[in-house]
Design a protein around this motif. Sequence first.
Motif, PDB file in Angstrom:
ATOM      1  N   ASN A 192      -6.104  -2.386  -7.181  1.00 10.20           N
ATOM      2  CA  ASN A 192      -5.751  -3.274  -5.808  1.00 10.20           C
ATOM      3  C   ASN A 192      -4.423  -3.862  -5.889  1.00 10.20           C
ATOM      4  OD1 ASN A 192      -6.637  -3.935  -3.145  1.00 10.20           O
ATOM      5  ND2 ASN A 192      -7.087  -5.959  -4.209  1.00 10.20           N
ATOM      6  N   MET A 195      -2.220  -1.199  -5.006  1.00 10.97           N
ATOM      7  CA  MET A 195      -2.208  -0.619  -3.643  1.00 10.97           C
ATOM      8  C   MET A 195      -1.780  -1.570  -2.719  1.00 10.97           C
ATOM      9  SD  MET A 195      -3.767   2.403  -3.774  1.00 10.97           S
ATOM     10  CE  MET A 195      -3.194   2.506  -5.404  1.00 10.97           C
ATOM     11  N   ARG A 198       1.981  -1.247  -2.733  1.00  4.26           N
ATOM     12  CA  ARG A 198       2.458  -0.005  -1.595  1.00  4.26           C
ATOM     13  C   ARG A 198       2.459  -0.267  -0.466  1.00  4.26           C
ATOM     14  NH1 ARG A 198       3.185   3.228   1.462  1.00  4.26           N
ATOM     15  NH2 ARG A 198       3.130   5.618   1.386  1.00  4.26           N
ATOM     16  N   LYS A 199       1.284  -1.046  -0.110  1.00  2.89           N
ATOM     17  CA  LYS A 199       1.254  -1.357   1.537  1.00  2.89           C
ATOM     18  C   LYS A 199       2.113  -2.489   2.028  1.00  2.89           C
ATOM     19  CE  LYS A 199      -2.086  -3.656   4.474  1.00  2.89           C
ATOM     20  NZ  LYS A 199      -3.575  -4.363   4.712  1.00  2.89           N
ATOM     21  N   ARG A 257      -9.733   5.002  -6.520  1.00  3.36           N
ATOM     22  CA  ARG A 257      -8.621   4.763  -5.942  1.00  3.36           C
ATOM     23  C   ARG A 257      -7.186   5.249  -7.316  1.00  3.36           C
ATOM     24  NH1 ARG A 257      -7.336   0.164  -2.051  1.00  3.36           N
ATOM     25  NH2 ARG A 257      -8.341  -1.098  -3.784  1.00  3.36           N
ATOM     26  N   SER A 260      -4.737   7.435  -6.440  1.00  2.00           N
ATOM     27  CA  SER A 260      -3.707   7.007  -5.551  1.00  2.00           C
ATOM     28  C   SER A 260      -2.748   6.351  -6.214  1.00  2.00           C
ATOM     29  CB  SER A 260      -4.389   5.823  -4.393  1.00  2.00           C
ATOM     30  OG  SER A 260      -5.477   6.661  -3.809  1.00  2.00           O
ATOM     31  N   MET A 261      -2.921   5.876  -7.313  1.00  2.00           N
ATOM     32  CA  MET A 261      -2.038   5.220  -8.143  1.00  2.00           C
ATOM     33  C   MET A 261      -1.029   6.584  -8.536  1.00  2.00           C
ATOM     34  SD  MET A 261      -3.906   2.276 -10.751  1.00  2.00           S
ATOM     35  CE  MET A 261      -2.364   2.081 -11.807  1.00  2.00           C
ATOM     36  N   ILE A 264       1.278   7.393  -5.822  1.00  2.00           N
ATOM     37  CA  ILE A 264       2.081   6.392  -5.686  1.00  2.00           C
ATOM     38  C   ILE A 264       3.258   6.618  -6.730  1.00  2.00           C
ATOM     39  CG2 ILE A 264       2.809   3.915  -5.896  1.00  2.00           C
ATOM     40  CD1 ILE A 264       0.267   3.481  -4.584  1.00  2.00           C
TER      41      ILE A 264
END
Length: 398
Positions: A192, A195, A198-199, A257, A260-261, A264
């Motif tokens: 998180n 994430m 990134r956000k 996720r 997702s790392m 990224i």
Amino acid sequence: MLKSKMTSTGVALMLVSLLLLGGCKSIRVTPMSVRMAESEMKRSPEGWMLDFSDRLKWNYCHGLVSQSFLDVYDRYGDEKFFKYVKQYADTMIYENGEIIGYKPHEFNIDRINTGKILFRLYNKTKDEKYKKALDLQRSQLKEHPRTQEGGFWHKKVYPCQMWLDGLYMGAPFYAQYGKEFNEPEVFPDVVNQFMLIRKHLYDPATGLFRHAWDECRQQAWADSITGQSAHVWGRAMGWYAMALVDALDFIPAETPRRDSMVIIFRELVQAVEKVQDPATGLWYQVLDQGTREGNYLESSCSAMFTYAILKGVRMGYLDASHRQIALKSYDGIIKNFIRENADGTISITRGCAVAGLGGKPYRSGTFEYYISEPVRDDDPKAVGPFIMASLEMEDFKK
């Protein structure tokens, strides 16, 4: 008689001749990682002296360089590197696990980074003081202040703020603690953190990441709408790139996720490659400003990106084609930043000494600010990543 009359020039010529004749296999060349580690140990005979220190510090720079020394030890097995790091830890840690100068309730995430050296010290020695010190640092993260979405503040004195730097300082330690001591609930929390960066810090126009984000929009450096700082500092992105490839070592594949790392990281590398200096293969102090007057090619971010890309290829996060980018940057580091000294040591030059945001005196985050900070040789933020990048190169060549 011939040997006694041979000059140093004659010896040099003889070595060159051996190389030309294919006799190089009999000549042992000291790996660059070892040379830099030995040079730094000569400059700082005891670990607490790292980062030009004149007093005992539990500092993220000490941790970064010590971590790289342990990597050299793991690769080549020379006990002097392990003993050097252990001596530093033993100087800093009491038998009850308390650490000199470390105050958990200051909630400074920079202080967590040095704790990474304790995993290997504990695993090798089983000395309980290292485990107690690890638990002490873990306790900080249990109470560390967070943003509304769960992101760790960079420091208590910097409320509401997440910095790219902080992901390297906290996330790999946090993930490794979870793996080593069976805290599976840690892993989604670590993911998180990435994430949220990134956000809130991603710049869609460039694919790069701004240095910091202020959730409360209180800082003068923060955009009133996005909360982002104004520019892309090279080393901040270097910290984030290294944090990604290092934290992934400890996060189980089934963690939500995690993939997702990896995405990224791939996107980050693609964006970084676009702003790589085509002539040298190096990167600039302020990545989004290119050849703007006053900007300069900087060694710490160049070493960090080189390490992260090489490791990313080795671990399968990146296609092998990216290795050429890192090979070019490593060659650029050797040609442009590495200096041979008269005493036989080597130095890495042109490293930004420090950069941040806010504080006293106030750091504005402007382009002019980033290029005004001192530049020095053998900065630990360049030394450690250069050793790590060199180890990746040495493994690749082998």
